[in-house]
Design a protein around this motif. Structure first.
Motif, short mmCIF file in Angstrom:
data_model
loop_
_atom_site.label_atom_id
_atom_site.label_comp_id
_atom_site.label_asym_id
_atom_site.label_seq_id
_atom_site.Cartn_x
_atom_site.Cartn_y
_atom_site.Cartn_z
N ALA A 130 16.32 10.83 38.64
CA ALA A 130 16.80 11.64 37.88
C ALA A 130 16.56 11.27 36.37
CB ALA A 130 18.42 11.95 37.96
N GLU A 131 16.79 9.87 36.36
CA GLU A 131 16.59 9.06 35.02
C GLU A 131 15.28 9.19 34.38
OE1 GLU A 131 17.57 4.81 33.08
OE2 GLU A 131 16.37 4.90 34.82
N LYS A 132 14.34 9.09 35.41
CA LYS A 132 12.86 9.25 35.05
C LYS A 132 12.49 10.53 34.40
CE LYS A 132 8.50 8.66 37.28
NZ LYS A 132 7.85 8.27 38.59
N LYS A 133 12.96 11.46 35.26
CA LYS A 133 12.70 12.96 34.91
C LYS A 133 13.08 13.10 33.44
CE LYS A 133 12.15 15.08 39.59
NZ LYS A 133 12.75 16.00 40.14
N LEU A 134 14.36 12.87 32.99
CA LEU A 134 15.06 12.97 31.73
C LEU A 134 14.07 12.39 30.67
CD1 LEU A 134 19.00 12.71 32.26
CD2 LEU A 134 17.50 14.63 31.05
N LEU A 135 13.87 11.19 30.90
CA LEU A 135 12.97 10.33 29.98
C LEU A 135 11.67 11.08 29.65
CD1 LEU A 135 13.90 6.54 31.13
CD2 LEU A 135 14.99 7.87 29.31
N ALA A 137 11.06 14.20 29.87
CA ALA A 137 11.50 15.52 29.06
C ALA A 137 10.90 15.54 27.78
CB ALA A 137 13.01 15.93 29.63
N HIS A 138 11.31 14.48 27.08
CA HIS A 138 10.72 14.57 25.75
C HIS A 138 10.68 13.10 25.22
CE1 HIS A 138 11.39 15.58 21.26
NE2 HIS A 138 11.02 16.82 21.49
N PRO A 139 9.88 13.02 24.07
CA PRO A 139 9.67 11.61 23.67
C PRO A 139 10.96 11.18 22.90
CG PRO A 139 7.86 12.98 22.87
CD PRO A 139 8.67 13.92 23.53
N ALA A 140 11.70 12.01 22.25
CA ALA A 140 12.87 11.51 21.66
C ALA A 140 14.16 10.72 22.52
CB ALA A 140 13.38 12.66 20.65
N ILE A 141 13.88 11.32 24.00
CA ILE A 141 14.92 10.99 24.71
C ILE A 141 14.63 9.45 25.22
CG2 ILE A 141 16.15 11.28 27.09
CD1 ILE A 141 15.45 14.19 26.71
N LYS A 142 15.43 8.30 24.66
CA LYS A 142 14.99 7.15 24.86
C LYS A 142 15.66 6.20 26.12
CE LYS A 142 11.85 6.80 21.92
NZ LYS A 142 10.33 6.84 22.23
N GLY A 143 16.85 6.98 26.18
CA GLY A 143 17.79 6.40 27.42
C GLY A 143 18.65 7.16 28.02
#
Length: 446
Positions: A130-135, A137-143
């Motif tokens: 789930a964490e991997k998919k969120l990261l 999802a967009h370059p701005a999502i850093k954590g």
């Protein structure tokens, strides 16, 4: 936890040997496993088994003593009964708690809803994915600094010397994901999502990831807003957060303690727009963590709190119900003092609205997704609130994130100012609710 029949047997034997005629016992046990991850690696793994038991004993003068224990074997219960009996001679002499008149009434819901727990390794792998998919999802999502996946087995029981004997067991699994962004020249933005279901296999993992990603991305391009009065749309979670903060409105114990916005005479009065109806429904089919009885053994049920804007009922324990000359509603928590609390809200439309609204066509609307700092920004006995929030300004369906702002007002005035209750309900951790439209709320921008 021992078998309920076995526990009742040796408790009754101990009570007879100690000369105790009247007692009751409420207990619960939680077996929980939870994991957190960070950058694709396990950050924290926790497992716990917690149990607690409350024992109440009445003496021949009908004063009650209360004690708690975590030891429910024969010796533990025997000691708890002795301690509670000794404490009973120092108990209150006015409005003494008593058994619920419904402690032996039939339960009208399933008391067994369990599922096997998944291995810890599976929890970790699921959360890392789930964490991997969120990261991604967009370059701005850093954590995803705040995340968690937990599964819980929960069991409860109640028994008393009048023959009441109840027990139930539930399982549920929950996940939350909360992101953080980093963009040069811009403030960090965050958003989150939550899901709950009976087991890990039934969790809507993809829906949770997608919601967290979409909300986060929608906050990247933000603007300041002018202070002023706005028409506001509350998300289901935001509205239920406010409703919970001012739950003293419906709480009979708060009313008796003069710690409420209501009085005994408030029943039957119009406190909200006729467009709003609210129930407390512990047995709602969407309530995964449903409870079929309260701490006094009273069956839980659906209670209408607001019907077409009219205050319809209070929530009661056996003690408050007796003082109000009514029936208990299944909302008691026993302890040194019996308290009253809500279970699971169900908010839905009351009367038909004269006009319907939609975010797709509305202009200059504030859509509040999440209110914060409830512990500091709510004055529950005055009815006022001033809370920072995450949200958007909406024009014809286009949502622009608000850099930072607070919403303030009086909760009773807010209830009266509702102009539309949408039809489509959404599930939140504290209840089921649609979006709520409110006129003329004060918004303070930067």
């Amino acid at each position: 936890m021992p078998n309920i029949d076995e526990l009742a047997g040796y408790t009754q034997a101990s009570a007879e040997r100690l000369g105790i005629k009247k007692f009751d016992i409420y207990g619960s046990s939680v077996d929980e496993t939870s994991v957190q991850v960070d950058s694709g690696e396990p950050k924290q793994v926790k497992a716990s088994n917690r149990s607690s038991v409350i024992v109440r004993v009445w003496n021949k003068d009908n004063t009650v003593g209360v004690t708690s224990t975590t030891d429910v074997d024969r010796d533990g219960i025997d000691l708890a009964l002795k301690t509670a009996y000794e404490a009973s001679f120092f108990g209150v002499k006015e409005n003494v708690p008593d058994f619920s008149p419904e402690a032996t009434a039939e339960l009208k819901a399933d008391t067994e809803a369990t599922a096997p727990q998944a291995p810890v390794s599976q929890l970790i792998d699921t959360l890392i994915e789930a964490e991997k998919k969120l990261l991604q999802a967009h370059p701005a999502i850093k954590g995803v600094p705040y995340n968690g996946l937990s599964q819980r087995d929960f069991s409860r029981f109640y028994l008393n010397s009048n023959g009441a004997m109840r027990n139930e067991a539930r399982s549920y699994t929950s996940i939350y994901l909360y992101t953080k962004t980093e963009q040069e020249g811009k403030k960090p933005r965050s958003a989150g999502a939550f899901r709950i279901n009976r087991s890990l296999e039934q969790i809507d993992l993809q829906g949770c990831v997608q919601e967290a990603a979409e909300k986060t991305i929608s906050h990247l391009d933000y603007e300041k807003i002018k202070s002023g009065k706005y028409r506001v749309v509350f998300s289901p979670e935001a509205f239920l957060s406010l409703l919970g903060a001012f739950s003293n409105l419906f709480n009979a114990q708060n009313i008796l303690d003069k710690q409420s916005l209501s009085t005994p005479e408030s029943l039957g009065k119009q406190i909200a727009s006729p467009l709003l109806s609210v129930c407390d429904d512990a047995l709602h089919p969407e309530n995964i963590a449903a409870e079929t009885f309260d701490g006094e053994g009273t069956p839980t049920r659906r209670i209408a709190l607001i019907t077409n804007g009219v205050l319809s009922n209070f929530i009661h324990s056996a003690g408050t119900a007796k003082r109000f000359n009514t029936q208990p509603t299944g909302h008691a928590n026993i302890g040194a003092k019996v308290s009253v609390s809500s279970h699971f809200y169900h908010v839905f439309p009351g009367e038909n609205a004269s006009q319907e609204y939609s975010l797709d066509s509305a202009e200059n609307i504030i859509f509040i997704d999440d209110v914060q700092a409830l512990h500091a920004g709510v004055k529950a006995l005055q009815g006022s609130f001033s809370l920072p929030f995450d949200g958007w300004i909406v024009n014809n369906g286009k949502k622009t994130s608000i850099e930072s702002a607070t919403v303030a007002g009086d909760f009773l005035e807010l209830l009266q100012s509702i102009v539309f209750v949408e039809q489509e309900p959404e599930l939140t951790p504290t209840g089921v609710c649609p979006k709520i439209w409110v006129d003329n709320l004060s918004i303070t921008g930067e």
